[in-house]
Design a protein around this motif. Structure first.
Motif, short mmCIF file in Angstrom:
data_model
loop_
_atom_site.label_atom_id
_atom_site.label_comp_id
_atom_site.label_asym_id
_atom_site.label_seq_id
_atom_site.Cartn_x
_atom_site.Cartn_y
_atom_site.Cartn_z
N LEU A 3 0.73 -0.77 -0.12
CA LEU A 3 -0.11 0.02 -0.26
C LEU A 3 0.52 1.15 -0.26
O LEU A 3 0.14 2.43 0.09
CB LEU A 3 -0.72 0.15 1.31
CG LEU A 3 -2.49 -1.23 1.04
CD1 LEU A 3 -2.86 -1.13 2.23
CD2 LEU A 3 -2.83 -1.19 -0.31
N THR B 176 3.30 1.77 -5.49
CA THR B 176 2.60 1.52 -7.27
C THR B 176 3.45 0.52 -7.77
O THR B 176 3.00 -0.05 -8.63
CB THR B 176 1.84 2.47 -7.83
OG1 THR B 176 3.05 3.29 -8.06
CG2 THR B 176 1.03 3.35 -6.93
N THR C 161 -3.04 6.06 -12.12
CA THR C 161 -4.01 6.31 -12.11
C THR C 161 -5.17 6.02 -10.60
O THR C 161 -5.93 5.93 -10.62
CB THR C 161 -4.96 6.68 -12.90
OG1 THR C 161 -5.12 5.73 -13.32
CG2 THR C 161 -4.18 7.37 -13.99
N ILE C 162 -4.27 4.80 -10.84
CA ILE C 162 -5.25 3.67 -9.24
C ILE C 162 -4.39 3.74 -8.62
O ILE C 162 -3.80 3.84 -7.61
CB ILE C 162 -4.41 2.56 -10.29
CG1 ILE C 162 -5.72 2.20 -11.40
CG2 ILE C 162 -4.90 1.03 -9.43
CD1 ILE C 162 -4.95 1.00 -12.56
N LYS C 163 -5.43 3.74 -6.95
CA LYS C 163 -4.92 4.07 -6.04
C LYS C 163 -4.64 3.25 -5.04
O LYS C 163 -5.44 1.74 -5.20
CB LYS C 163 -5.87 4.91 -5.17
CG LYS C 163 -6.09 6.36 -5.67
CD LYS C 163 -7.40 6.87 -4.92
CE LYS C 163 -7.85 7.86 -5.35
NZ LYS C 163 -8.77 8.80 -4.14
N PRO C 164 -3.46 2.29 -4.52
CA PRO C 164 -3.50 1.07 -3.80
C PRO C 164 -4.62 1.00 -2.87
O PRO C 164 -4.88 -0.53 -2.88
CB PRO C 164 -2.00 0.92 -3.13
CG PRO C 164 -1.48 2.10 -4.23
CD PRO C 164 -2.60 3.32 -4.45
N LEU C 165 -5.60 1.89 -2.70
CA LEU C 165 -6.05 1.50 -1.66
C LEU C 165 -7.60 0.53 -2.13
O LEU C 165 -8.36 -0.02 -1.73
CB LEU C 165 -6.17 2.52 -1.10
CG LEU C 165 -5.76 2.64 0.22
CD1 LEU C 165 -6.34 4.21 0.93
CD2 LEU C 165 -6.01 2.25 1.11
N ASP C 166 -7.40 1.33 -3.71
CA ASP C 166 -8.79 0.11 -4.47
C ASP C 166 -8.53 -1.00 -4.88
O ASP C 166 -9.33 -1.90 -4.98
CB ASP C 166 -8.32 1.33 -5.94
CG ASP C 166 -9.13 2.42 -5.88
OD1 ASP C 166 -9.61 3.34 -5.07
OD2 ASP C 166 -8.25 3.35 -6.73
#
Length: 304
Positions: free
Chosen positions: A238, A241, A264-269
């Motif tokens: 987390l 990336t 554009t992607i958040k680790p929390l996703d």
């Protein structure tokens, strides 16, 4: 032990100095290529049994590149040597080698070099590689006519024997491209054997010859996009990336692969998820056997 020595003079017409390492690699490749030549010679002269080949440097000059070499064909004992001469001389003229006529062996070697380059390019379907292959084959047609004329064969017969006799064509291609490589450092260079202008790898062929890459090296450069692929998440980080992420894409390969997230992607996703579907980009590589496998997966978009 009976043998026959055949001289070979190879001239690279480079105008600039060539790094020593390039010359060394080329000489090693030439030796390896010569060691494949008995397969062709024994196919041309079925009674000839060559048990070994050795290559020696007689002289090496640095004005352009002059390589004066000696190829030693080892036939074994005196009886085998005499039988080889007696049984084949009347058929196909192996006396051209026995009498130290270097040009016939040169024709065989140049044909092998050009055939190796054409084989390598023939694995590609791009239009540029097809054009390069045609250029090399046109050069080889001239060499084949010379070689075939020396042993009273048709060009088709000579070509068929040279191509079919070599068992390891991948090795031939590697050696051929590395023999030519020093000439590629000069935009106008050619390679001539034994001062014979007809026994030449032309400048067009030199430029048409690609750089040799192994199967795994070629596969490493393949990048493909895939849409709506299921990824099984095996490791997450987390805090980054790029580091500590790993997935398996079962539809592509069973191997666990490093995953990198698009900015554009958040680790929390991805937190607490065992699998997702997404659009991905795969960097393909290869193992030591040349088998294709994914080396890295970029997750571009998560699908709901």
């Amino acid at each position: 032990m009976q043998y026959q020595e055949v001289s070979q003079r190879v001239y690279y017409s480079n105008k600039e100095y060539v790094p020593l390492g390039e010359i060394a690699h080329s000489l090693i490749a030439f030796e390896c290529l010569v060691k494949q030549a008995p397969e062709v010679l024994e196919a041309l002269f079925p009674d000839a049994k060559i048990i070994d080949v050795e290559v020696f440097i007689k002289e090496l000059r640095s004005d352009s590149i002059w390589e004066d070499l000696v190829v030693k064909l080892i036939f074994g004992n005196q009886q085998r040597f005499d039988e080889c001469i007696d049984n084949t001389r009347q058929k196909l003229g192996i006396e051209r080698i026995m009498n130290n006529n270097p040009n016939f062996l040169s024709a065989v070697l140049v044909a092998m070099i050009l055939a190796g380059g054409a084989y390598y390019l023939g694995k590609s379907s791009t239009s540029s590689d097809k054009e390069a292959k045609a250029t090399i084959e046109a050069n080889n047609n001239t060499i084949i006519q010379i070689g075939a004329g020396m042993v009273d064969m048709t060009a088709d017969e000579f070509t068929s024997i040279v191509i079919s006799a070599i068992k390891d064509k991948e090795k031939l291609a590697k050696n051929a491209l590395n023999v030519v490589k020093p000439a590629k450092l000069d935009a106008n260079a050619t390679i001539t054997f034994n001062d014979d202008p007809h026994l030449k790898i032309t400048n067009d062929s030199v430029r048409a010859m690609p750089e040799y890459k192994s199967a795994s090296e070629e596969l490493e450069e393949v990048i493909e996009d895939f849409h709506d692929v299921r990824l099984e998440i095996r490791a997450i980080d987390l805090d980054s990336t790029k580091r500590g992420w790993a997935v398996v894409a079962p539809s592509l390969h069973k191997k666990r692969v490093k995953l990198q997230l698009d900015p554009t992607i958040k680790p929390l996703d991805l937190k607490n998820k065992l699998s997702i579907n997404g659009h991905i980009t795969v960097v393909w590589g290869g193992d030591k056997k040349g088998n294709r496998m994914p080396k890295l997966i970029f997750l571009r978009e998560i699908l709901d």
